[in-house]
Scaffold this motif. Sequence first.
Motif, mmCIF file in Angstrom:
data_model
loop_
_atom_site.group_PDB
_atom_site.id
_atom_site.type_symbol
_atom_site.label_atom_id
_atom_site.label_comp_id
_atom_site.label_asym_id
_atom_site.label_seq_id
_atom_site.Cartn_x
_atom_site.Cartn_y
_atom_site.Cartn_z
ATOM 1 N N ALA A 144 -5.901 23.122 -8.814
ATOM 2 C CA ALA A 144 -4.484 22.846 -8.572
ATOM 3 C C ALA A 144 -4.100 23.396 -7.200
ATOM 4 O O ALA A 144 -4.771 24.261 -6.651
ATOM 5 N N MET A 145 -3.008 22.847 -6.655
ATOM 6 C CA MET A 145 -2.439 23.331 -5.398
ATOM 7 C C MET A 145 -0.945 23.534 -5.598
ATOM 8 O O MET A 145 -0.299 22.773 -6.311
ATOM 9 N N ARG A 146 -0.415 24.581 -4.955
ATOM 10 C CA ARG A 146 1.017 24.856 -5.049
ATOM 11 C C ARG A 146 1.635 24.818 -3.650
ATOM 12 O O ARG A 146 1.123 25.441 -2.715
ATOM 13 N N LYS A 147 2.719 24.066 -3.508
ATOM 14 C CA LYS A 147 3.434 23.980 -2.234
ATOM 15 C C LYS A 147 4.369 25.181 -2.099
ATOM 16 O O LYS A 147 5.402 25.253 -2.760
ATOM 17 N N GLY A 148 3.976 26.153 -1.307
ATOM 18 C CA GLY A 148 4.797 27.339 -1.163
ATOM 19 C C GLY A 148 4.633 28.261 -2.351
ATOM 20 O O GLY A 148 4.078 27.890 -3.392
ATOM 21 N N LYS A 149 5.117 29.504 -2.222
ATOM 22 C CA LYS A 149 4.928 30.511 -3.270
ATOM 23 C C LYS A 149 5.527 30.098 -4.603
ATOM 24 O O LYS A 149 4.957 30.334 -5.659
ATOM 25 N N ASP A 150 6.705 29.466 -4.576
ATOM 26 C CA ASP A 150 7.387 29.097 -5.816
ATOM 27 C C ASP A 150 7.515 27.584 -5.987
ATOM 28 O O ASP A 150 8.352 27.099 -6.740
ATOM 29 N N GLY A 151 6.682 26.850 -5.269
ATOM 30 C CA GLY A 151 6.769 25.399 -5.303
ATOM 31 C C GLY A 151 6.131 24.779 -6.529
ATOM 32 O O GLY A 151 5.562 25.459 -7.381
ATOM 33 N N ALA A 152 6.229 23.450 -6.601
ATOM 34 C CA ALA A 152 5.662 22.720 -7.728
ATOM 35 C C ALA A 152 4.143 22.764 -7.686
ATOM 36 O O ALA A 152 3.523 22.800 -6.621
ATOM 37 N N LEU A 153 3.539 22.744 -8.877
ATOM 38 C CA LEU A 153 2.084 22.795 -8.993
ATOM 39 C C LEU A 153 1.530 21.378 -9.057
ATOM 40 O O LEU A 153 1.961 20.564 -9.862
ATOM 41 N N ASN A 154 0.591 21.072 -8.169
ATOM 42 C CA ASN A 154 -0.088 19.776 -8.151
ATOM 43 C C ASN A 154 -1.438 19.957 -8.845
ATOM 44 O O ASN A 154 -2.376 20.497 -8.274
ATOM 45 N N VAL A 155 -1.502 19.529 -10.106
ATOM 46 C CA VAL A 155 -2.720 19.722 -10.896
ATOM 47 C C VAL A 155 -3.750 18.651 -10.555
ATOM 48 O O VAL A 155 -3.422 17.480 -10.401
ATOM 49 N N ALA A 156 -5.008 19.080 -10.426
ATOM 50 C CA ALA A 156 -6.121 18.188 -10.098
ATOM 51 C C ALA A 156 -5.844 17.367 -8.844
ATOM 52 O O ALA A 156 -5.852 16.128 -8.882
ATOM 53 N N PRO A 157 -5.590 18.017 -7.705
ATOM 54 C CA PRO A 157 -5.337 17.276 -6.463
ATOM 55 C C PRO A 157 -6.566 16.480 -6.039
ATOM 56 O O PRO A 157 -7.706 16.909 -6.246
ATOM 57 N N GLY A 158 -6.354 15.326 -5.443
ATOM 58 C CA GLY A 158 -7.467 14.480 -5.009
ATOM 59 C C GLY A 158 -8.147 15.014 -3.759
ATOM 60 O O GLY A 158 -7.639 15.924 -3.096
ATOM 61 N N PRO A 159 -9.284 14.450 -3.419
ATOM 62 C CA PRO A 159 -10.040 14.921 -2.248
ATOM 63 C C PRO A 159 -9.300 14.757 -0.926
ATOM 64 O O PRO A 159 -9.624 15.426 0.053
ATOM 65 N N ASP A 160 -8.298 13.869 -0.887
ATOM 66 C CA ASP A 160 -7.550 13.641 0.354
ATOM 67 C C ASP A 160 -6.316 14.532 0.480
ATOM 68 O O ASP A 160 -5.541 14.380 1.424
ATOM 69 N N TYR A 161 -6.148 15.446 -0.462
ATOM 70 C CA TYR A 161 -5.013 16.372 -0.384
ATOM 71 C C TYR A 161 -5.148 17.224 0.879
ATOM 72 O O TYR A 161 -6.179 17.862 1.113
ATOM 73 N N THR A 162 -4.115 17.238 1.709
ATOM 74 C CA THR A 162 -4.131 18.013 2.947
ATOM 75 C C THR A 162 -3.404 19.337 2.752
ATOM 76 O O THR A 162 -2.238 19.372 2.354
ATOM 77 N N MET A 163 -4.096 20.417 3.043
ATOM 78 C CA MET A 163 -3.522 21.751 2.870
ATOM 79 C C MET A 163 -2.646 22.105 4.067
ATOM 80 O O MET A 163 -3.004 21.826 5.209
ATOM 81 N N GLU A 164 -1.503 22.733 3.765
ATOM 82 C CA GLU A 164 -0.548 23.090 4.805
ATOM 83 C C GLU A 164 -0.212 24.576 4.735
ATOM 84 O O GLU A 164 -0.399 25.208 3.685
ATOM 85 N N PRO A 165 0.276 25.154 5.840
ATOM 86 C CA PRO A 165 0.665 26.573 5.828
ATOM 87 C C PRO A 165 1.644 26.865 4.695
ATOM 88 O O PRO A 165 2.582 26.107 4.458
#
Length: 218
Positions: free
Chosen positions: A177-198
């Motif tokens: 999973a990936m989370r946008k920001g400390k308290d952001g929404a959780l993106n479960v099972a992100p795909g291979p094209d998910y781009t990580m941001e600061p």
Amino acid sequence: MESFVVIGLGRFGSAVAERLCQEGHQVLAVDVDEKVVQNMADKVTQAVAGDCQEMDVLRALGVQDMNCAVVAFSNDIGKSVLVTLNLKELGVPQVICKSKSHVHRRVLEKIGADRVVFPEHEMGVKLAQGLSSSNVLNFIELSEDFGIVETAIPRAWHFKTIKELDVRAKFKVNIIAMRKGKDGALNVAPGPDYTMEPGDAAVALGRTEDVNRLQDLE
């Protein structure tokens, strides 16, 4: 809605029973101490005083029809083991037990407990993980060898995709999973094209030694 029986209403058992009821489940709370039971009466579906070492008591309470039983005490290992055996013999689909030591946990697992929790140890590990690195936001121990860590992504991962980073091959962990920001929404099972941001946080599953290495990345 599922049905639960929580046996033992100390701080741990009371918290479990009350939260399950708040989540909309049917909860039967049981303890040998009538005063404790009275204090829980308004917080669960039903609170009953009884000794669950007695098979007849369990049958009378109808625990055999429950979806899950939580043996929430660990101060008396013998009693914990006997209650667990009774629940398994009655055919309760899932029996979750609290343990007080690694030895106690192994005994409960041997007699058929479906899951054993060791709250003091797990909280200690979680605290140590958080103290050891400012990047670690959360840690869950799945077993002695495996865990799940939520950690702020290192700068080297900024603006790169999961595919580009090849995390599984290079770090031997799976990004679940990936989370946008400390308290952001959780993106479960992100795909291979998910781009990580600061500011993103990654939730990774793997061997404890491997997920620990993520906290050392800059």
